[in-house]
Write an enzyme that holds these catalytic residues in place. Sequence first.
Site, PDB file in Angstrom:
ATOM      1  N   SER A 148     -14.371  -2.556 -46.687  1.00 50.72           N
ATOM      2  CA  SER A 148     -13.675  -1.335 -47.204  1.00 50.72           C
ATOM      3  C   SER A 148     -12.823  -1.192 -47.030  1.00 50.72           C
ATOM      4  CB  SER A 148     -15.062  -0.139 -47.622  1.00 50.72           C
ATOM      5  OG  SER A 148     -15.311   0.623 -48.183  1.00 50.72           O
ATOM      6  N   TYR A 162     -22.350   4.189 -44.863  1.00 54.23           N
ATOM      7  CA  TYR A 162     -21.448   3.064 -45.513  1.00 54.23           C
ATOM      8  C   TYR A 162     -20.552   2.620 -43.831  1.00 54.23           C
ATOM      9  CZ  TYR A 162     -19.015   0.973 -49.183  1.00 54.23           C
ATOM     10  OH  TYR A 162     -18.283  -0.240 -49.610  1.00 54.23           O
TER      11      TYR A 162
END
Length: 275
Positions: A148, A162
Site C-alpha cells: 500500500s 495495517y
Amino acid sequence: MVNRLQGKNAIITGAAGGIGLETTILMLQEGASVLMADISQPALSSALTKVQTLCPGTHVETIQVDVSSESSVKAMVEKVDSWGGVDIMFNNAGIMHADDADAIATPEKIWDLTQNINVKGVWFGCKYAVESFRRNGKVKGSVINTASMVALVGAATPQLAYTASKGAVLAMTRELGIVHAREGFRFNSLCPAPLNTPLLQDWLGDDKEKRYRREVHFPSGRFGEAIEQAHAVIFLASDESSFVNATDFVVDGGLTKAYVTPEGPAAAAPKNQAS
C-alpha cells in the site's frame, strides 16, 4: 487479447472481489490459467459465475483458503502443481479492520489478526511459490505482493496495524527479490492508493466533508479504480517486466508525490463547471 501470459499458471488470493477479481479477468484474457483463492466460498462462487461469463473457454478454478494457515496455503499451491506448477503468484489477500487505530487504541487481537493475514499470509504465499518454482523446474517466476502507499508515506487516519503490516510486505518483498534473483524469480510489491470500491463508498456515504478530506490528496481529484491496479499486475506478471525486480511499484495517481494545500486540487477547477 495479446496473450502476454499464454501458458502461464497463476494463483490470485483475495480473488473474489476488487483488485483480485479484476486481475483474474485480465489474466484469463491474456491466456493464463488461474486459480482464484479466497476465504469466502459464497463470494468465490459468485465471482466465478461472473468470470466464466466474461471469459468463456478459459481455464479457471477456485479454492477456499485461509492465507494465515500454512497448511491451507500449501494445499492451494500444490493444486496448481497438478497443472504444471506455479508461474505467477499474486499475494493479494489482506484486511484493514474497523478497530485498527493508533498505538493506544488498537486492540492486541486486531494487531495479531492483521499481521497474521497481511504479513504471514504473504510470507506463506512466497515460500510455497518458490518451492513450486523449484519443484517444477521453472527458470523464471513472478511474485506480486499487494502492499500500500501508506507503507511509504503513512496514513493521515490512524490504522497502525495495517500500515505496519504493509511496511513489512515491502521489506520482505525487496529481500526476496534480491535473494532469488539468480534463480530467475522476481518479487515486486504493488502499492495502490485508496480505490473506488463499494466498501469505500459505503464507508464514505453522503458525508461530503469526509469524502473531500480524502479526494483532496489526489492530484486528479478522484480515487483509483481496481482495474487500474490490475493492469499494473499484468505488467509485473509478464515478461515485459523481466528486468523489474524488488520494487515498490506505486500506482497512486501521483498521490505520494503531491503537496496539497488546504484548498486542495479541487480549488483549481474551473468556476463555471456545472455542479
